[in-house]
Motif scaffolding. Structure first.
Motif, PDB file in Angstrom:
ATOM      1  N   HIS A 199      16.391   3.200  -2.717  1.00 27.72           N
ATOM      2  CA  HIS A 199      17.491   3.137  -1.765  1.00 27.72           C
ATOM      3  C   HIS A 199      18.370   1.917  -2.042  1.00 27.72           C
ATOM      4  CE1 HIS A 199      14.609   5.743   0.417  1.00 27.72           C
ATOM      5  NE2 HIS A 199      15.716   6.334   0.828  1.00 27.72           N
ATOM      6  N   ALA A 200      19.639   2.045  -1.705  1.00 29.82           N
ATOM      7  CA  ALA A 200      20.582   0.955  -1.961  1.00 29.82           C
ATOM      8  C   ALA A 200      20.185  -0.312  -1.222  1.00 29.82           C
ATOM      9  CB  ALA A 200      21.993   1.384  -1.564  1.00 29.82           C
ATOM     10  N   LYS A 201      19.707  -0.139   0.007  1.00 33.13           N
ATOM     11  CA  LYS A 201      19.270  -1.282   0.809  1.00 33.13           C
ATOM     12  C   LYS A 201      17.787  -1.115   1.141  1.00 33.13           C
ATOM     13  CE  LYS A 201      23.850  -2.137   2.775  1.00 33.13           C
ATOM     14  NZ  LYS A 201      24.662  -2.266   4.021  1.00 33.13           N
ATOM     15  N   ALA A 202      16.988  -1.087   0.100  1.00 29.29           N
ATOM     16  CA  ALA A 202      15.552  -0.889   0.277  1.00 29.29           C
ATOM     17  C   ALA A 202      14.943  -2.042   1.067  1.00 29.29           C
ATOM     18  CB  ALA A 202      14.867  -0.762  -1.075  1.00 29.29           C
ATOM     19  N   LEU A 203      14.103  -1.703   2.034  1.00 33.82           N
ATOM     20  CA  LEU A 203      13.483  -2.700   2.897  1.00 33.82           C
ATOM     21  C   LEU A 203      12.004  -2.861   2.553  1.00 33.82           C
ATOM     22  CD1 LEU A 203      15.189  -1.659   6.245  1.00 33.82           C
ATOM     23  CD2 LEU A 203      15.690  -3.678   4.856  1.00 33.82           C
ATOM     24  N   PRO A 204      11.434  -4.020   2.850  1.00 30.81           N
ATOM     25  CA  PRO A 204      10.029  -4.253   2.509  1.00 30.81           C
ATOM     26  C   PRO A 204       9.075  -3.388   3.324  1.00 30.81           C
ATOM     27  CG  PRO A 204      11.190  -6.323   2.920  1.00 30.81           C
ATOM     28  CD  PRO A 204      12.074  -5.219   3.408  1.00 30.81           C
ATOM     29  N   THR A 205       7.908  -3.154   2.761  1.00 31.96           N
ATOM     30  CA  THR A 205       6.818  -2.529   3.483  1.00 31.96           C
ATOM     31  C   THR A 205       5.554  -3.357   3.218  1.00 31.96           C
ATOM     32  OG1 THR A 205       5.699  -0.440   3.968  1.00 31.96           O
ATOM     33  CG2 THR A 205       6.152  -0.912   1.642  1.00 31.96           C
ATOM     34  N   VAL A 206       4.435  -2.905   3.767  1.00 29.72           N
ATOM     35  CA  VAL A 206       3.192  -3.669   3.627  1.00 29.72           C
ATOM     36  C   VAL A 206       2.106  -2.786   3.029  1.00 29.72           C
ATOM     37  CG1 VAL A 206       3.564  -5.446   5.365  1.00 29.72           C
ATOM     38  CG2 VAL A 206       2.760  -3.202   6.089  1.00 29.72           C
ATOM     39  N   PHE A 207       1.152  -3.450   2.367  1.00 26.99           N
ATOM     40  CA  PHE A 207       0.090  -2.766   1.635  1.00 26.99           C
ATOM     41  C   PHE A 207      -1.260  -3.388   2.005  1.00 26.99           C
ATOM     42  CE2 PHE A 207       3.975  -2.584  -0.839  1.00 26.99           C
ATOM     43  CZ  PHE A 207       4.051  -1.241  -1.202  1.00 26.99           C
ATOM     44  N   ILE A 208      -2.322  -2.674   1.642  1.00 28.22           N
ATOM     45  CA  ILE A 208      -3.665  -3.231   1.777  1.00 28.22           C
ATOM     46  C   ILE A 208      -4.540  -2.641   0.679  1.00 28.22           C
ATOM     47  CG2 ILE A 208      -4.501  -1.452   3.405  1.00 28.22           C
ATOM     48  CD1 ILE A 208      -6.011  -3.803   4.858  1.00 28.22           C
ATOM     49  N   HIS A 209      -5.410  -3.450   0.119  1.00 28.46           N
ATOM     50  CA  HIS A 209      -6.337  -2.988  -0.903  1.00 28.46           C
ATOM     51  C   HIS A 209      -7.433  -2.170  -0.248  1.00 28.46           C
ATOM     52  CE1 HIS A 209      -9.409  -3.323  -4.136  1.00 28.46           C
ATOM     53  NE2 HIS A 209      -8.345  -3.306  -4.924  1.00 28.46           N
ATOM     54  N   HIS A 210      -7.899  -1.130  -0.940  1.00 24.71           N
ATOM     55  CA  HIS A 210      -8.894  -0.226  -0.342  1.00 24.71           C
ATOM     56  C   HIS A 210     -10.172  -0.960   0.045  1.00 24.71           C
ATOM     57  CE1 HIS A 210     -11.709   0.582  -3.875  1.00 24.71           C
ATOM     58  NE2 HIS A 210     -10.784  -0.203  -4.399  1.00 24.71           N
TER      59      HIS A 210
END
Length: 335
Positions: A199-210
């Motif tokens: 996306h042109a204005k991509a926003l952050p997201t969050v992750f977690i290791h399994h």
């Protein structure tokens, strides 16, 4: 030692949770439909959790200190579980998802971009429940995954037969058992020099290791808190940061194509804000890693796997992020 029941526990971090509970000395019972047997020493009940009479019969006189529900997708499933486990467990933990905060799927309070989304943004104690919707229809459920999770949390919050907590997991990555293909979408495309849509204005997201999620679920099962808790590593990341990290490991420059507004991008490319805050879990005593600590190794691991024959087109819409495999098969989702 506690008596802990895991509903699901047949894939990915659910399977790891079962192993870690058992290794920690707990008496573990797994409930699933028999597709995968649990490790030796773990009790196994083969039953469809949607069949209330069969579930009640299979449980018999068993009681538990805690239940961890890995595969609850709808308020109907939650209502069955609430009745079946009332008086059988002191504590009930449901694995939920970051998708409950997606502003594209419900009218939610506005959280300013850049501000991590707290648990009170979605309050299960006040969320409207509609049991008469077509929750048994797979297509309907796939299209209403986030709402199904919100309403399931609401039903279990109000059940009253046990202390209830929900773990709202970020997008889960890492490990040989990762089956969604979302990280592979990046590693395979970038390694081959193919484009990744953003996306042109991509926003952050969050992750977690399994592994971190399995540890957090073990902690949640044996802790005393109630209500929702967000589960995500520190360091939110946007699609550009993710692609750059993969590119370093693949030793290729990423080819990024910007999509039009409203068009679906690659998994983890978001044009709306709902990256979670993990402050409550920290205050309760859980210590998170940083995404930048474990993601390079997860990417390197993904790069060594055999390329997938196809990429699932549904990955682009990214509805499924956190629980185990699909409602129809006993779990396709992983946060």
């Amino acid at each position: 030692m506690q008596r802990i029941c895991v509903i699901g526990g047949s894939r990915y971090f659910g399977k790891l949770l079962v192993k870690r509970l058992h290794a920690a000395g707990h008496q573990v019972t797994v409930i699933n439909r028999g597709s995968t047997r649990p490790p030796a020493g773990v009790d196994h009940l083969v039953v469809d959790r949607d069949d209330e009479a069969a579930l009640t019969a299979a449980l018999g006189s068993r009681t538990f200190d805690a239940v961890v529900d890995q595969v609850c997708y709808t308020p109907v499933q939650a209502a069955v579980a609430a009745r079946a486990f009332a008086g059988r467990t002191r504590r009930y933990v449901m694995t939920s998802t970051i998708e409950v905060y997606d502003p594209a799927t419900a009218a939610l309070p506005t959280v300013p971009a850049g501000t991590p989304v707290p648990e009170e943004t979605v309050d299960p104690a006040t969320w409207l429940v509609a049991l008469d919707l077509p929750w048994h229809d797979d297509a309907y459920l796939e299209a209403h995954y986030a709402e199904g999770k919100r309403q399931a949390e609401a039903v279990l919050t109000r059940a009253g037969g046990f202390a209830f907590a929900s773990v709202r997991s970020a997008h889960v990555l890492g490990g040989a058992d990762e089956f969604t293909g979302r990280l592979a979408h990046y590693t395979e495309r970038i390694a081959r020099g193919e484009e990744v849509t953003v996306h042109a204005k991509a926003l952050p997201t969050v992750f977690i290791h399994h592994e971190e999620l399995a540890d957090l679920l073990l902690w949640a099962a044996t802790a005393g808190f109630t209500g929702p808790v967000n589960a995500c590593s520190d360091d939110p990341l946007d699609v550009h940061g993710l692609a750059a990290l993969v590119a370093v490991q693949a030793r290729r420059e990423p080819v990024l194509r910007t999509v039009e507004a409203g068009e679906a991008g690659s998994p983890f490319s978001f044009d709306r804000h709902y990256a979670m805050s993990n402050a409550r879990a920290k205050e309760l005593g859980f210590a998170f890693s940083r995404t930048t600590e474990w993601l390079p190794a997860a990417v390197a691991e993904a790069l060594t796997r055999e390329p997938s024959s196809t990429t699932d087109p549904s990955l682009a819409t990214e509805p499924s992020s956190t629980t185990e495999p699909s409602p129809a098969t006993e779990p396709s989702r992983t946060a």
